[in-house]
Design a protein around this motif. Structure first.
Motif, PDB file in Angstrom:
ATOM      1  N   ILE A  26       0.833  -1.201   0.000  1.00  0.00           N
ATOM      2  CA  ILE A  26       0.000   0.000   0.000  1.00  0.00           C
ATOM      3  C   ILE A  26       0.871   1.256   0.000  1.00  0.00           C
ATOM      4  CG2 ILE A  26      -1.607   1.357   1.405  1.00  0.00           C
ATOM      5  CD1 ILE A  26      -2.907  -1.325   2.211  1.00  0.00           C
ATOM      6  N   ARG A  27       1.923   1.225   0.792  1.00  0.00           N
ATOM      7  CA  ARG A  27       2.797   2.407   0.891  1.00  0.00           C
ATOM      8  C   ARG A  27       3.595   2.644  -0.394  1.00  0.00           C
ATOM      9  NH1 ARG A  27       4.095   4.721   5.813  1.00  0.00           N
ATOM     10  NH2 ARG A  27       6.142   5.186   4.968  1.00  0.00           N
ATOM     11  N   THR A  28       3.914   1.593  -1.135  1.00  0.00           N
ATOM     12  CA  THR A  28       4.747   1.735  -2.336  1.00  0.00           C
ATOM     13  C   THR A  28       3.952   1.602  -3.628  1.00  0.00           C
ATOM     14  OG1 THR A  28       5.299  -0.615  -2.325  1.00  0.00           O
ATOM     15  CG2 THR A  28       6.783   0.873  -1.131  1.00  0.00           C
ATOM     16  N   ARG A  29       2.633   1.616  -3.562  1.00  0.00           N
ATOM     17  CA  ARG A  29       1.832   1.376  -4.765  1.00  0.00           C
ATOM     18  C   ARG A  29       1.993   2.453  -5.819  1.00  0.00           C
ATOM     19  NH1 ARG A  29      -3.985   2.287  -2.007  1.00  0.00           N
ATOM     20  NH2 ARG A  29      -3.530   4.406  -1.380  1.00  0.00           N
ATOM     21  N   ALA A  30       2.363   3.665  -5.457  1.00  0.00           N
ATOM     22  CA  ALA A  30       2.566   4.721  -6.458  1.00  0.00           C
ATOM     23  C   ALA A  30       3.747   4.392  -7.371  1.00  0.00           C
ATOM     24  CB  ALA A  30       2.793   6.059  -5.769  1.00  0.00           C
ATOM     25  N   ASN A  31       4.762   3.750  -6.836  1.00  0.00           N
ATOM     26  CA  ASN A  31       5.951   3.410  -7.615  1.00  0.00           C
ATOM     27  C   ASN A  31       5.889   2.015  -8.224  1.00  0.00           C
ATOM     28  OD1 ASN A  31       7.101   5.849  -6.902  1.00  0.00           O
ATOM     29  ND2 ASN A  31       8.041   4.993  -5.079  1.00  0.00           N
ATOM     30  N   MET A  32       5.361   1.056  -7.468  1.00  0.00           N
ATOM     31  CA  MET A  32       5.428  -0.345  -7.874  1.00  0.00           C
ATOM     32  C   MET A  32       4.104  -0.901  -8.382  1.00  0.00           C
ATOM     33  SD  MET A  32       8.529  -1.495  -7.185  1.00  0.00           S
ATOM     34  CE  MET A  32       8.272  -3.237  -7.077  1.00  0.00           C
ATOM     35  N   GLY A  33       3.015  -0.212  -8.131  1.00  0.00           N
ATOM     36  CA  GLY A  33       1.714  -0.810  -8.384  1.00  0.00           C
ATOM     37  C   GLY A  33       1.324  -1.616  -7.156  1.00  0.00           C
ATOM     38  N   LEU A  34       0.172  -2.233  -7.201  1.00  0.00           N
ATOM     39  CA  LEU A  34      -0.296  -2.973  -6.029  1.00  0.00           C
ATOM     40  C   LEU A  34      -0.260  -4.477  -6.245  1.00  0.00           C
ATOM     41  CD1 LEU A  34      -1.507  -2.621  -3.173  1.00  0.00           C
ATOM     42  CD2 LEU A  34      -3.753  -2.703  -4.242  1.00  0.00           C
ATOM     43  N   TRP A  35      -0.671  -4.939  -7.398  1.00  0.00           N
ATOM     44  CA  TRP A  35      -0.896  -6.370  -7.587  1.00  0.00           C
ATOM     45  C   TRP A  35       0.373  -7.181  -7.788  1.00  0.00           C
ATOM     46  CZ3 TRP A  35      -5.165  -7.479  -5.574  1.00  0.00           C
ATOM     47  CH2 TRP A  35      -6.214  -6.567  -5.626  1.00  0.00           C
ATOM     48  N   THR A  36       1.351  -6.653  -8.479  1.00  0.00           N
ATOM     49  CA  THR A  36       2.582  -7.418  -8.704  1.00  0.00           C
ATOM     50  C   THR A  36       3.341  -7.679  -7.405  1.00  0.00           C
ATOM     51  OG1 THR A  36       2.744  -6.522 -10.942  1.00  0.00           O
ATOM     52  CG2 THR A  36       4.739  -7.484 -10.009  1.00  0.00           C
ATOM     53  N   PRO A  37       3.569  -6.679  -6.558  1.00  0.00           N
ATOM     54  CA  PRO A  37       4.252  -6.977  -5.286  1.00  0.00           C
ATOM     55  C   PRO A  37       3.458  -7.928  -4.395  1.00  0.00           C
ATOM     56  CG  PRO A  37       4.313  -4.629  -5.708  1.00  0.00           C
ATOM     57  CD  PRO A  37       3.407  -5.231  -6.729  1.00  0.00           C
ATOM     58  N   LEU A  38       2.133  -7.803  -4.404  1.00  0.00           N
ATOM     59  CA  LEU A  38       1.319  -8.712  -3.591  1.00  0.00           C
ATOM     60  C   LEU A  38       1.426 -10.147  -4.099  1.00  0.00           C
ATOM     61  CD1 LEU A  38      -1.907  -6.630  -2.897  1.00  0.00           C
ATOM     62  CD2 LEU A  38      -0.057  -7.178  -1.308  1.00  0.00           C
ATOM     63  N   ALA A  39       1.344 -10.321  -5.400  1.00  0.00           N
ATOM     64  CA  ALA A  39       1.440 -11.674  -5.965  1.00  0.00           C
ATOM     65  C   ALA A  39       2.811 -12.289  -5.698  1.00  0.00           C
ATOM     66  CB  ALA A  39       1.155 -11.640  -7.460  1.00  0.00           C
ATOM     67  N   MET A  40       3.864 -11.497  -5.890  1.00  0.00           N
ATOM     68  CA  MET A  40       5.207 -12.017  -5.637  1.00  0.00           C
ATOM     69  C   MET A  40       5.418 -12.312  -4.160  1.00  0.00           C
ATOM     70  SD  MET A  40       7.282  -9.616  -8.361  1.00  0.00           S
ATOM     71  CE  MET A  40       8.780  -9.731  -7.466  1.00  0.00           C
ATOM     72  N   GLY A  41       4.860 -11.488  -3.296  1.00  0.00           N
ATOM     73  CA  GLY A  41       4.978 -11.713  -1.858  1.00  0.00           C
ATOM     74  C   GLY A  41       4.246 -12.955  -1.405  1.00  0.00           C
ATOM     75  N   VAL A  42       3.068 -13.193  -1.967  1.00  0.00           N
ATOM     76  CA  VAL A  42       2.299 -14.394  -1.617  1.00  0.00           C
ATOM     77  C   VAL A  42       3.089 -15.649  -1.979  1.00  0.00           C
ATOM     78  CG1 VAL A  42       0.284 -15.737  -2.352  1.00  0.00           C
ATOM     79  CG2 VAL A  42       0.003 -13.374  -1.637  1.00  0.00           C
ATOM     80  N   VAL A  43       3.680 -15.661  -3.160  1.00  0.00           N
ATOM     81  CA  VAL A  43       4.478 -16.817  -3.579  1.00  0.00           C
ATOM     82  C   VAL A  43       5.746 -16.934  -2.733  1.00  0.00           C
ATOM     83  CG1 VAL A  43       5.785 -17.808  -5.502  1.00  0.00           C
ATOM     84  CG2 VAL A  43       3.536 -16.798  -5.913  1.00  0.00           C
ATOM     85  N   PHE A  44       6.410 -15.822  -2.462  1.00  0.00           N
ATOM     86  CA  PHE A  44       7.628 -15.842  -1.658  1.00  0.00           C
ATOM     87  C   PHE A  44       7.368 -16.406  -0.263  1.00  0.00           C
ATOM     88  CE2 PHE A  44      10.466 -13.752   1.400  1.00  0.00           C
ATOM     89  CZ  PHE A  44      11.686 -14.228   0.937  1.00  0.00           C
ATOM     90  N   ILE A  45       6.302 -15.946   0.380  1.00  0.00           N
ATOM     91  CA  ILE A  45       5.975 -16.433   1.720  1.00  0.00           C
ATOM     92  C   ILE A  45       5.595 -17.906   1.675  1.00  0.00           C
ATOM     93  CG2 ILE A  45       4.338 -16.188   3.641  1.00  0.00           C
ATOM     94  CD1 ILE A  45       4.304 -13.157   2.943  1.00  0.00           C
ATOM     95  N   ALA A  46       4.884 -18.313   0.628  1.00  0.00           N
ATOM     96  CA  ALA A  46       4.503 -19.723   0.496  1.00  0.00           C
ATOM     97  C   ALA A  46       5.723 -20.626   0.344  1.00  0.00           C
ATOM     98  CB  ALA A  46       3.564 -19.906  -0.693  1.00  0.00           C
ATOM     99  N   ILE A  47       6.771 -20.134  -0.274  1.00  0.00           N
ATOM    100  CA  ILE A  47       8.006 -20.915  -0.423  1.00  0.00           C
ATOM    101  C   ILE A  47       8.870 -20.818   0.830  1.00  0.00           C
ATOM    102  CG2 ILE A  47      10.175 -21.064  -1.717  1.00  0.00           C
ATOM    103  CD1 ILE A  47       8.555 -20.142  -4.187  1.00  0.00           C
ATOM    104  N   LEU A  48       8.948 -19.640   1.420  1.00  0.00           N
ATOM    105  CA  LEU A  48       9.835 -19.393   2.559  1.00  0.00           C
ATOM    106  C   LEU A  48       9.490 -20.252   3.776  1.00  0.00           C
ATOM    107  CD1 LEU A  48      12.028 -17.451   3.846  1.00  0.00           C
ATOM    108  CD2 LEU A  48      10.070 -16.143   4.662  1.00  0.00           C
ATOM    109  N   ILE A  49       8.248 -20.295   4.161  1.00  0.00           N
ATOM    110  CA  ILE A  49       7.869 -20.977   5.403  1.00  0.00           C
ATOM    111  C   ILE A  49       8.132 -22.487   5.339  1.00  0.00           C
ATOM    112  CG2 ILE A  49       5.948 -21.504   6.952  1.00  0.00           C
ATOM    113  CD1 ILE A  49       4.977 -18.649   6.494  1.00  0.00           C
ATOM    114  N   PRO A  50       7.718 -23.211   4.290  1.00  0.00           N
ATOM    115  CA  PRO A  50       8.043 -24.646   4.271  1.00  0.00           C
ATOM    116  C   PRO A  50       9.539 -24.941   4.192  1.00  0.00           C
ATOM    117  CG  PRO A  50       6.268 -24.190   2.753  1.00  0.00           C
ATOM    118  CD  PRO A  50       6.792 -22.867   3.212  1.00  0.00           C
ATOM    119  N   LEU A  51      10.294 -24.078   3.535  1.00  0.00           N
ATOM    120  CA  LEU A  51      11.735 -24.326   3.445  1.00  0.00           C
ATOM    121  C   LEU A  51      12.443 -24.115   4.769  1.00  0.00           C
ATOM    122  CD1 LEU A  51      12.704 -22.857  -0.035  1.00  0.00           C
ATOM    123  CD2 LEU A  51      12.353 -25.236   0.618  1.00  0.00           C
TER     124      LEU A  51
END
Length: 91
Positions: A26-51
């Protein structure tokens, strides 16, 4: 499989990561957009925790990661709904 999803949905670490992912997006949406960082974060967290917790897990990693993506998306949808309601009531 239901118990895995339930465990992931109630994991406070996962919930906290998703919450702060949303705040950052939300804080960086002016520069990065909203959906791409959220999608990448969801996948990153899904990989990080099981590993990082794989030694104590009886679930195959790919299953945990796949269910983690779904679980993270559900948690994020709940937070996004709350944020949308908050924004509409503030105006």
């Amino acid at each position: 499989m239901v118990e895995i999803v339930t465990t992931q949905l109630l994991d406070p670490f996962r919930i906290g990561l998703i919450f702060f992912l949303l705040l950052t997006a939300i804080r960086t949406r002016a520069n990065m957009g909203l959906w791409t960082p959220l999608a990448m974060g969801v996948v990153f967290i899904a990989i990080l925790i099981p590993l990082t917790t794989a030694a104590a897990s009886q679930v195959p990693r790919l299953t945990a990661i796949g269910l983690g993506v779904v679980t993270n998306a559900v948690i994020l949808a709940i937070f996004l709904a709350g944020w949308t309601i908050w924004e509409k009531t503030r105006r």
